[in-house]
Write an enzyme that holds these catalytic residues in place. Sequence first.
Site, PDB file in Angstrom:
ATOM      1  N   GLN A 128      -3.817   5.826   5.980  1.00  0.00           N
ATOM      2  CA  GLN A 128      -4.164   5.846   4.560  1.00  0.00           C
ATOM      3  C   GLN A 128      -4.982   4.615   4.183  1.00  0.00           C
ATOM      4  OE1 GLN A 128      -0.999   4.905   1.789  1.00  0.00           O
ATOM      5  NE2 GLN A 128      -1.642   6.502   0.385  1.00  0.00           N
ATOM      6  N   GLY A 129      -6.263   4.811   3.873  1.00  0.00           N
ATOM      7  CA  GLY A 129      -7.137   3.701   3.499  1.00  0.00           C
ATOM      8  C   GLY A 129      -7.340   3.661   1.998  1.00  0.00           C
ATOM      9  N   SER A 131      -5.556   0.860  -0.227  1.00  0.00           N
ATOM     10  CA  SER A 131      -5.541  -0.527  -0.706  1.00  0.00           C
ATOM     11  C   SER A 131      -6.705  -1.341  -0.150  1.00  0.00           C
ATOM     12  CB  SER A 131      -4.238  -1.205  -0.288  1.00  0.00           C
ATOM     13  OG  SER A 131      -3.135  -0.453  -0.723  1.00  0.00           O
ATOM     14  N   SER A 163      -1.386   1.189   7.387  1.00  0.00           N
ATOM     15  CA  SER A 163      -0.361   1.443   8.404  1.00  0.00           C
ATOM     16  C   SER A 163      -0.914   2.339   9.502  1.00  0.00           C
ATOM     17  CB  SER A 163       0.859   2.122   7.776  1.00  0.00           C
ATOM     18  OG  SER A 163       1.379   1.341   6.737  1.00  0.00           O
ATOM     19  N   GLU A 246       3.607  11.405  -1.823  1.00  0.00           N
ATOM     20  CA  GLU A 246       4.125  10.207  -1.167  1.00  0.00           C
ATOM     21  C   GLU A 246       5.504   9.840  -1.709  1.00  0.00           C
ATOM     22  OE1 GLU A 246       1.512   6.835  -1.452  1.00  0.00           O
ATOM     23  OE2 GLU A 246       2.598   5.747   0.102  1.00  0.00           O
TER      24      GLU A 246
HETATM   25  C1  FAD Z   1       4.649  -2.187   4.858  1.00  0.00           C
HETATM   26  C2  FAD Z   1       3.493  -1.796   4.008  1.00  0.00           C
HETATM   27  C3  FAD Z   1       2.714  -0.721   4.379  1.00  0.00           C
HETATM   28  C4  FAD Z   1       1.612  -0.346   3.611  1.00  0.00           C
HETATM   29  N1  FAD Z   1       0.841   0.700   4.055  1.00  0.00           N
HETATM   30  C5  FAD Z   1      -0.275   1.016   3.358  1.00  0.00           C
HETATM   31  C6  FAD Z   1      -1.166   2.020   3.864  1.00  0.00           C
HETATM   32  O1  FAD Z   1      -0.925   2.629   4.889  1.00  0.00           O
HETATM   33  N2  FAD Z   1      -2.295   2.282   3.173  1.00  0.00           N
HETATM   34  C7  FAD Z   1      -2.592   1.637   2.004  1.00  0.00           C
HETATM   35  O2  FAD Z   1      -3.596   1.953   1.390  1.00  0.00           O
HETATM   36  N3  FAD Z   1      -1.780   0.672   1.503  1.00  0.00           N
HETATM   37  C8  FAD Z   1      -0.641   0.339   2.161  1.00  0.00           C
HETATM   38  N4  FAD Z   1       0.182  -0.662   1.680  1.00  0.00           N
HETATM   39  C9  FAD Z   1      -0.240  -1.405   0.490  1.00  0.00           C
HETATM   40  C10 FAD Z   1       0.632  -1.250  -0.748  1.00  0.00           C
HETATM   41  O3  FAD Z   1       0.396  -0.019  -1.369  1.00  0.00           O
HETATM   42  C11 FAD Z   1       0.294  -2.441  -1.665  1.00  0.00           C
HETATM   43  O4  FAD Z   1       0.752  -3.600  -1.012  1.00  0.00           O
HETATM   44  C12 FAD Z   1       0.933  -2.340  -3.014  1.00  0.00           C
HETATM   45  O5  FAD Z   1       0.358  -1.285  -3.764  1.00  0.00           O
HETATM   46  C13 FAD Z   1       0.810  -3.646  -3.807  1.00  0.00           C
HETATM   47  O6  FAD Z   1      -0.488  -4.150  -3.840  1.00  0.00           O
HETATM   48  P1  FAD Z   1      -0.773  -5.673  -3.437  1.00  0.00           P
HETATM   49  O7  FAD Z   1      -0.136  -5.910  -2.121  1.00  0.00           O
HETATM   50  O8  FAD Z   1      -2.229  -5.890  -3.549  1.00  0.00           O
HETATM   51  O9  FAD Z   1      -0.009  -6.538  -4.481  1.00  0.00           O
HETATM   52  P2  FAD Z   1      -0.539  -6.970  -5.922  1.00  0.00           P
HETATM   53  O10 FAD Z   1      -1.097  -5.772  -6.618  1.00  0.00           O
HETATM   54  O11 FAD Z   1      -1.418  -8.164  -5.808  1.00  0.00           O
HETATM   55  O12 FAD Z   1       0.798  -7.374  -6.625  1.00  0.00           O
HETATM   56  C14 FAD Z   1       1.414  -8.661  -6.476  1.00  0.00           C
HETATM   57  C15 FAD Z   1       2.575  -8.756  -7.450  1.00  0.00           C
HETATM   58  O13 FAD Z   1       2.105  -8.588  -8.789  1.00  0.00           O
HETATM   59  C16 FAD Z   1       2.771  -7.517  -9.416  1.00  0.00           C
HETATM   60  N5  FAD Z   1       1.856  -6.787 -10.303  1.00  0.00           N
HETATM   61  C17 FAD Z   1       0.590  -6.356 -10.051  1.00  0.00           C
HETATM   62  N6  FAD Z   1       0.099  -5.664 -11.076  1.00  0.00           N
HETATM   63  C18 FAD Z   1       1.063  -5.625 -12.003  1.00  0.00           C
HETATM   64  C19 FAD Z   1       1.195  -5.033 -13.309  1.00  0.00           C
HETATM   65  N7  FAD Z   1       0.225  -4.302 -13.862  1.00  0.00           N
HETATM   66  N8  FAD Z   1       2.340  -5.231 -13.976  1.00  0.00           N
HETATM   67  C20 FAD Z   1       3.362  -5.942 -13.425  1.00  0.00           C
HETATM   68  N9  FAD Z   1       3.306  -6.511 -12.228  1.00  0.00           N
HETATM   69  C21 FAD Z   1       2.177  -6.357 -11.526  1.00  0.00           C
HETATM   70  C22 FAD Z   1       3.253  -6.643  -8.301  1.00  0.00           C
HETATM   71  O14 FAD Z   1       4.357  -5.849  -8.682  1.00  0.00           O
HETATM   72  C23 FAD Z   1       3.603  -7.653  -7.234  1.00  0.00           C
HETATM   73  O15 FAD Z   1       4.881  -8.139  -7.470  1.00  0.00           O
HETATM   74  C24 FAD Z   1       1.293  -1.057   2.433  1.00  0.00           C
HETATM   75  C25 FAD Z   1       2.090  -2.140   2.044  1.00  0.00           C
HETATM   76  C26 FAD Z   1       3.176  -2.521   2.819  1.00  0.00           C
HETATM   77  C27 FAD Z   1       3.988  -3.689   2.378  1.00  0.00           C
END
Ligand code: FAD
Lengths: 384, 309
Positions: A128-129, A131, A163, A246
């Site tokens: 899944q691409g 993020s 992932s 999902e």
């Molecule tokens: C193990 C794992 C597997 C993953 N696999 C995939 C995958 O296969 N494909 C893929 O596309 N993605 C994948 N992801 C990505 C995942 O979907 C993102 O990490 C997640 O959506 C959060 O985005 P971020 O990491 O950029 O955090 P950020 O968006 O930067 O968030 C950081 C913090 O700020 C908070 N925050 C952000 N915006 C808000 C808001 N509007 N209100 C309140 N709080 C807020 C968040 O809750 C968090 O605590 C994976 C992540 C993990 C950990």
Amino acid sequence: MDLTYTPEEEEFRARLREWLAGVLPALPPKPSPDDWPGRRAYDLGWQRMLYDAGYAGLHWPVDAGGRGATPTQHLIYLEETEKAGAPYVGANFVGLLHAGPTIASEGTPAQRARWLPPVLRGEEVWCQGFSEPDAGSDLAALRTRAWRDGDDYVVSGSKIWTSHAEVADWCELLVRTDPAAPKHRGISWLAMPMDAPGITVRPLRTLAGSTEFAEVFLDEVRVPVSHRVGAENDGWRVTMVTLSYERGTAFVGEVVACRRVLGEVAREARKNGRWDDPALRRRLGGLNAEFRALWRLTQWNVSEAQRNGGVPGVGGSVFKLRYSHARQELYDAAAEVLGPEALDLGREWTLDRLSSLSYTIAAGTSQIQHNIVAERILGLPKGR
Amino acid sequence: MDFQLTDDQRALKAGVRELLAARFGRERLRAAVDEGPRLDRALWRELGEAGFFALRLPEADGGVGLGLPEAVLVFEEAGRVLLPGPLIATHLAAGVVDGAATGETVVTAVDGGGLVEWLAEADVVRGDATGAEPLRPVDPLTPLHRVPVSGGAGLTGVRPVGSTGALPTAPLTSLFTAAEQLGTAARACETAVQHARAREQFGQPIGAFQAIKHLCAQMLVRVELARAAVYAAAVTADPVDIAAARLLADEAAVRGARDCLQVHGGMGFTWESDVHLFLKRAWTRTQRTGGVTESEELLAADLVSAVGR
Ligand SMILES: Cc1cc2nc3c(=O)[nH]c(=O)nc-3n(C[C@H](O)[C@H](O)[C@H](O)COP(=O)(O)OP(=O)(O)OC[C@H]3O[C@@H](n4cnc5c(N)ncnc54)[C@H](O)[C@@H]3O)c2cc1C
């Protein structure tokens, strides 16, 4: 309100149990967590066995190659496979649980014919691409660009936290096809072959030490226009379809697994004397309530989906919020039971405790789920 | 498996809600608070006529002949409007104590926890209330007596009635208490959401602020989890399921009322708002038999018992 299963459902359960009892002992040993090619082969092999036995794509519609099973049968399948200790979907996660169902509901006949059978037969792995480094929670802020060049899109940008990217054949990719449009309007959903020239995968090491996910760099990668699912610039709507799957049933089997682990934790506490600590004992009792209730909520949601024709609703966010938290509490309690041994990476629960930390982040953070529940279920105003 | 309300169950719930809205709406609740804790005998008989107490008595015995799930839906509605009185004790006495089924006789019981609700107003007390001392109750609509430890042996030996005749009264009291807590929790969540939509600060409804949004979302999550647990326990009548339901419903009601108070700000701290009534009733119910410690111990024992797996 009826919690008994019909004779047909019980028969389905009995046949499945019998089949599992026959095939599971003959399975090869599980590869080590870091052996990705080994894990891919193992997971695909299991998928092939399911396919041959008629259990592949149980919950997919029949015209997509699935078995058209009812949500209740799917629930029984997830419960029984987990109880029997069958392999987890693993590397097939994205294909079976979101890319596949998305293509089944949004794809053209040709797209369904091309991509769905190999997922069901255990021949192709998807990732899944979605993020990007600057577009996580704010997914619609994604910047990976795709512009038309003849019959191809040319894609440049980068994805992160992908992932299974190392071993995937296809990627469900979100790209920006109209940079001038408002951010939700200019997105398209593409199926990108992972062996196309211009793709670089750089594995990232997780806090558990494994290489679960990767960074994916895209440098003028050519993706045929015919690989676009849904209309151009209509990708955000398609994405919402993907995300509802999902969060729909992805965690059902895991609740069953957590109940099993909780029993093991309690028995461990009995053995090592920690059970005599009333505070700890009562904490484990509280977790028993938690996972029993989560299982009941699952049955409630599945029954509701069954009445609505199988569509998962936003109720998935309610479930995910509580489940992700409960799972972390479970492994914290396990660590309390283990004492100093909880610091030994050789203990299964130690690794599981580490990986449980991702549950409140992946597939939409808890903060984002709270926003969804407040705005879409409770109808509170959108914030700015 | 179809774990959803049937059409009949929906209709029953709606009917009870309508009856209670007409007979014990918000104004009646506030009037009752002003008048002090006096049982409304007319209302009690109306509840009797509507089948509130005789709900689970077999039709042959003059009852309605329904089961635990229906009773739980009815107690949930009672919990929503904070209906006062020894409702559970009277319901459990239908078919055992004359007049309980029809609402002619008001029955209370010495709870396993050593408290009796509505002792002075009841016609019949089940259990030994010798030496009971009145408390100054925190909930203005639940008068309480405390029974000395030696007395109040509870209800052992009393013949239980209804479709789940095998279950002693303690688990049933706990289950119906959970149902009342669920109703109060759901009402607290709705009240908080309504206020969050209407009250403006900094030029916008406070519900647009995430801090408030997340409090409300957490309230709903607790309500929905408790609902699934309470309804399932009503279907299985399993003591471990009941303990789980009780834990989650107590949590949903108490924390829900506190969060509701927080969402209301200063207004939430006033006597005029209803929020304190939610919280005080929820606290009062947590003291009934099958409370936190008892439930957690039962659920822990289940984890290591051979049958529990
Ligand atoms: C193990 C794992 C597997 C993953 N696999 C995939 C995958 O296969 N494909 C893929 O596309 N993605 C994948 N992801 C990505 C995942 O979907 C993102 O990490 C997640 O959506 C959060 O985005 P971020 O990491 O950029 O955090 P950020 O968006 O930067 O968030 C950081 C913090 O700020 C908070 N925050 C952000 N915006 C808000 C808001 N509007 N209100 C309140 N709080 C807020 C968040 O809750 C968090 O605590 C994976 C992540 C993990 C950990």
